[in-house]
Design an enzyme around this catalytic site. Structure first.
Site, PDB file in Angstrom:
ATOM      1  N   HIS A  57      86.444  52.884  -8.857  1.00  0.00           N
ATOM      2  CA  HIS A  57      85.239  52.551  -8.100  1.00  0.00           C
ATOM      3  C   HIS A  57      85.535  51.341  -7.217  1.00  0.00           C
ATOM      4  CE1 HIS A  57      81.176  51.104  -7.235  1.00  0.00           C
ATOM      5  NE2 HIS A  57      80.733  52.303  -7.565  1.00  0.00           N
ATOM      6  N   GLU A 116      83.162  57.176  -1.446  1.00  0.00           N
ATOM      7  CA  GLU A 116      82.144  56.127  -1.385  1.00  0.00           C
ATOM      8  C   GLU A 116      82.538  55.115  -0.316  1.00  0.00           C
ATOM      9  OE1 GLU A 116      81.949  53.768  -4.932  1.00  0.00           O
ATOM     10  OE2 GLU A 116      84.094  53.432  -4.912  1.00  0.00           O
ATOM     11  N   GLY A 162      75.081  49.973  -1.906  1.00  0.00           N
ATOM     12  CA  GLY A 162      74.129  48.916  -2.214  1.00  0.00           C
ATOM     13  C   GLY A 162      73.631  48.164  -0.999  1.00  0.00           C
ATOM     14  N   SER A 187      74.803  54.992  -1.169  1.00  0.00           N
ATOM     15  CA  SER A 187      73.341  54.844  -1.074  1.00  0.00           C
ATOM     16  C   SER A 187      72.627  56.190  -0.994  1.00  0.00           C
ATOM     17  CB  SER A 187      72.966  53.964   0.134  1.00  0.00           C
ATOM     18  OG  SER A 187      73.442  52.646  -0.035  1.00  0.00           O
ATOM     19  N   GLY A 230      74.173  55.551  -7.337  1.00  0.00           N
ATOM     20  CA  GLY A 230      74.182  54.202  -7.888  1.00  0.00           C
ATOM     21  C   GLY A 230      72.797  53.734  -8.249  1.00  0.00           C
ATOM     22  N   GLY A 231      72.245  52.843  -7.416  1.00  0.00           N
ATOM     23  CA  GLY A 231      70.968  52.214  -7.731  1.00  0.00           C
ATOM     24  C   GLY A 231      69.836  53.189  -7.957  1.00  0.00           C
TER      25      GLY A 231
END
Length: 239
Positions: free
Chosen positions: A83, A155, A161, A200, A221-222
């Site tokens: 990552h 990514e 993010g 994202s 992710g988030g």
């Protein structure tokens, strides 16, 4: 580095009852301290469990690290490797990412290596050079067939993010190049390989991204911290 026993249980209580409705594979990768409880809590659901990192050594004096065989021992099936945060903050070089992939495959885990360029590398026109170099380190370590048993994530570092997202067309260009890179070693593996987009991804953009020919899913992710949002993204794959 998110979560708690209580928060995790709330997430599972919301998501697990809906897994039967999904027409895609769903994988949750959690901090190592919660993996055993997550493996137990998923029960007979289709939810798969993965780790966020692994050490490249089988065992030994590596205090604080977790081996691939330890992960497999508690029921973990997948592991994210390389990552961008691991590469940037903890010195995971292409060589080390390859070694971690080799250790994970050797222990029977399915690997999810990550590749991606920084904003500077993109502005320099080096995107495909960078991601193919990172991918080739994985292919050299485990071969295309082992990679195809897992998945690959693209990514773009500049879109993680930050709220910025590569356009579907930008992402598709890179995904197609990655598949072509694998095809140089094995056309069959390239066709079987699932390449996930990880920059994202949100419920609002998931369906458009997943509509691209070479985008086979998302590394979320988030947005995955909220079970409803993660379910919406999974449903977008099904759609």
């Amino acid at each position: 580095m998110n979560g708690s026993l209580q928060a995790n249980q709330v997430w599972l209580d919301s998501f697990l009852p809906r897994t039967a409705e999904l027409q895609c594979d769903a994988l949750v990768c959690a901090p190592a301290v919660y993996l055993a409880s997550l493996c137990a809590a998923r029960g007979s659901s289709s939810l798969m469990v993965g780790a966020e990192d692994v050490n490249e050594n089988e065992k030994g004096a590596f205090t604080g690290e977790v081996s691939a065989r330890m992960l497999a021992d508690i029921g973990v099936e997948w592991v994210i490797i390389g990552h961008s945060e691991r590469r940037a903050m903890f010195g995971d070089s292409d060589e080390r990412v390859g070694a971690k992939c080799r250790a994970a495959v050797g222990a029977g885990l399915r690997i999810l290596p990550c590749v991606g360029e920084t904003l500077q590398e993109r502005e320099q026109g080096r995107t495909l050079e960078v991601v193919c170099r990172q991918l080739n380190a994985v292919l050299a370590a485990v071969g295309p067939e082992a990679l195809a048993q897992g998945a690959l994530a693209y990514e773009p570092v500049w879109a993680i993010g930050t709220g910025r997202t590569a356009t579907p067309e930008q992402a598709q260009q890179v995904h197609a190049a990655l598949r072509a890179c694998v095809a140089q070693r094995s056309a069959t593996a390239a066709q079987q390989l699932r390449i996930l987009y990880g920059g994202s991804v949100k419920p609002a953009n998931a369906r458009e991204l997943f509509g691209m020919a070479d985008i086979d899913g998302g590394l979320v992710g988030g947005a995955a911290l909220k079970a409803d949002d993660f379910y919406s993204i999974c449903a977008a794959v099904s759609a």
